[in-house]
Scaffold this motif. Structure first.
Motif, PDB file in Angstrom:
ATOM      1  N   LYS A 160      77.572  16.760  30.064  1.00  0.00           N
ATOM      2  CA  LYS A 160      78.860  16.515  30.699  1.00  0.00           C
ATOM      3  C   LYS A 160      80.003  17.022  29.821  1.00  0.00           C
ATOM      4  N   ALA A 161      79.893  16.804  28.516  1.00  0.00           N
ATOM      5  CA  ALA A 161      80.933  17.261  27.594  1.00  0.00           C
ATOM      6  C   ALA A 161      81.026  18.785  27.603  1.00  0.00           C
ATOM      7  N   VAL A 162      79.877  19.458  27.572  1.00  0.00           N
ATOM      8  CA  VAL A 162      79.856  20.925  27.597  1.00  0.00           C
ATOM      9  C   VAL A 162      80.424  21.422  28.917  1.00  0.00           C
ATOM     10  N   TRP A 163      80.034  20.793  30.030  1.00  0.00           N
ATOM     11  CA  TRP A 163      80.527  21.192  31.344  1.00  0.00           C
ATOM     12  C   TRP A 163      82.046  21.053  31.406  1.00  0.00           C
ATOM     13  N   MET A 164      82.571  19.938  30.885  1.00  0.00           N
ATOM     14  CA  MET A 164      83.999  19.719  30.888  1.00  0.00           C
ATOM     15  C   MET A 164      84.689  20.770  30.015  1.00  0.00           C
ATOM     16  N   PHE A 165      84.110  21.055  28.834  1.00  0.00           N
ATOM     17  CA  PHE A 165      84.680  22.057  27.942  1.00  0.00           C
ATOM     18  C   PHE A 165      84.710  23.419  28.631  1.00  0.00           C
ATOM     19  N   LEU A 166      83.606  23.789  29.282  1.00  0.00           N
ATOM     20  CA  LEU A 166      83.540  25.081  29.969  1.00  0.00           C
ATOM     21  C   LEU A 166      84.523  25.134  31.134  1.00  0.00           C
ATOM     22  N   SER A 167      84.683  24.019  31.829  1.00  0.00           N
ATOM     23  CA  SER A 167      85.638  23.977  32.942  1.00  0.00           C
ATOM     24  C   SER A 167      87.057  24.196  32.435  1.00  0.00           C
ATOM     25  N   ILE A 168      87.411  23.542  31.326  1.00  0.00           N
ATOM     26  CA  ILE A 168      88.741  23.699  30.744  1.00  0.00           C
ATOM     27  C   ILE A 168      88.924  25.131  30.241  1.00  0.00           C
ATOM     28  N   GLN A 169      87.866  25.643  29.587  1.00  0.00           N
ATOM     29  CA  GLN A 169      87.931  27.010  29.061  1.00  0.00           C
ATOM     30  C   GLN A 169      88.091  28.010  30.212  1.00  0.00           C
ATOM     31  N   THR A 170      87.355  27.817  31.286  1.00  0.00           N
ATOM     32  CA  THR A 170      87.439  28.705  32.443  1.00  0.00           C
ATOM     33  C   THR A 170      88.836  28.653  33.050  1.00  0.00           C
ATOM     34  N   ALA A 171      89.380  27.467  33.187  1.00  0.00           N
ATOM     35  CA  ALA A 171      90.731  27.328  33.738  1.00  0.00           C
ATOM     36  C   ALA A 171      91.753  28.036  32.857  1.00  0.00           C
TER      37      ALA A 171
END
Length: 186
Positions: A160-171
């Motif tokens: 979940k932490a990685v997914w959130m990090f990737l989502s923020i990075q993608t945004a």
């Protein structure tokens, strides 16, 4: 099972439905304390015992081969914390296989117990609670927490932490591309 596999669902059930199995019924205050203790005991390593009252945990015994040993540890922790267990409640993540756990709980002054039930000796355990004047309720839901469960929880948290990090990075990358495109039009 030698050469076998153990498959287990996530333990994400909390039973709000309880069945009183003793002559003594829990008061509304005890019922609330029992349901709170049940939520706490779910997250404690099996064999788990939790003592508490009024939305507060007094003592926790965990990870022992014997439920009686976990009970004694919970009592010791409560005493070290200065808590009076007289009239408090107890929760167990699993059934009591013998009456000895109830006898040790009664020595502490506990007046209500919540557990899933399901032992071949349930009636012996219910009778022990009646002998000690303890209200006992069953949930029918067994909680089971061992190192593997904690490991899976950690992996899920990391995913979940990685997914959130990737989502923020993608945004952020999309924002940069939009800014670049906007600057290019100037």
């Amino acid at each position: 099972v030698d050469g076998g596999i153990l498959v287990q669902d996530n333990d994400n059930i909390f039973s709000e439905k309880i069945e009183t199995v003793t002559v003594f019924k829990p008061s509304q205050e005890q019922e609330k304390a029992l349901l709170f203790a049940q939520r706490v005991v779910k997250y404690v390593k099996s064999n788990a015992i939790v003592f508490g009252r009024g939305g507060q945990t007094y003592g926790i015994g965990a990870g022992q081969m014997s439920r009686v040993d976990s009970t004694r540890i919970a009592a010791r922790k409560a005493a070290e914390g200065g808590f009076d267990l007289n009239g408090a409640c107890a929760a167990s993540d699993a059934f009591f296989p013998f009456r000895d756990g109830i006898d040790v709980i009664a020595e502490q002054g506990i007046k209500a117990i919540i557990h899933p039930g399901g032992s071949m000796r349930d009636q012996e355990v219910f009778d022990a609670a009646d002998e000690h004047g303890i209200a006992m309720v069953l949930t029918g839901v067994r909680h089971f927490r061992h190192w593997f469960n904690a490991y899976i929880d950690l992996i899920e948290w990391k995913i979940k932490a990685v997914w959130m990090f990737l989502s923020i990075q993608t945004a952020f990358i999309i924002l940069l591309l939009e800014v670049w495109r906007f600057i290019g039009k100037m």
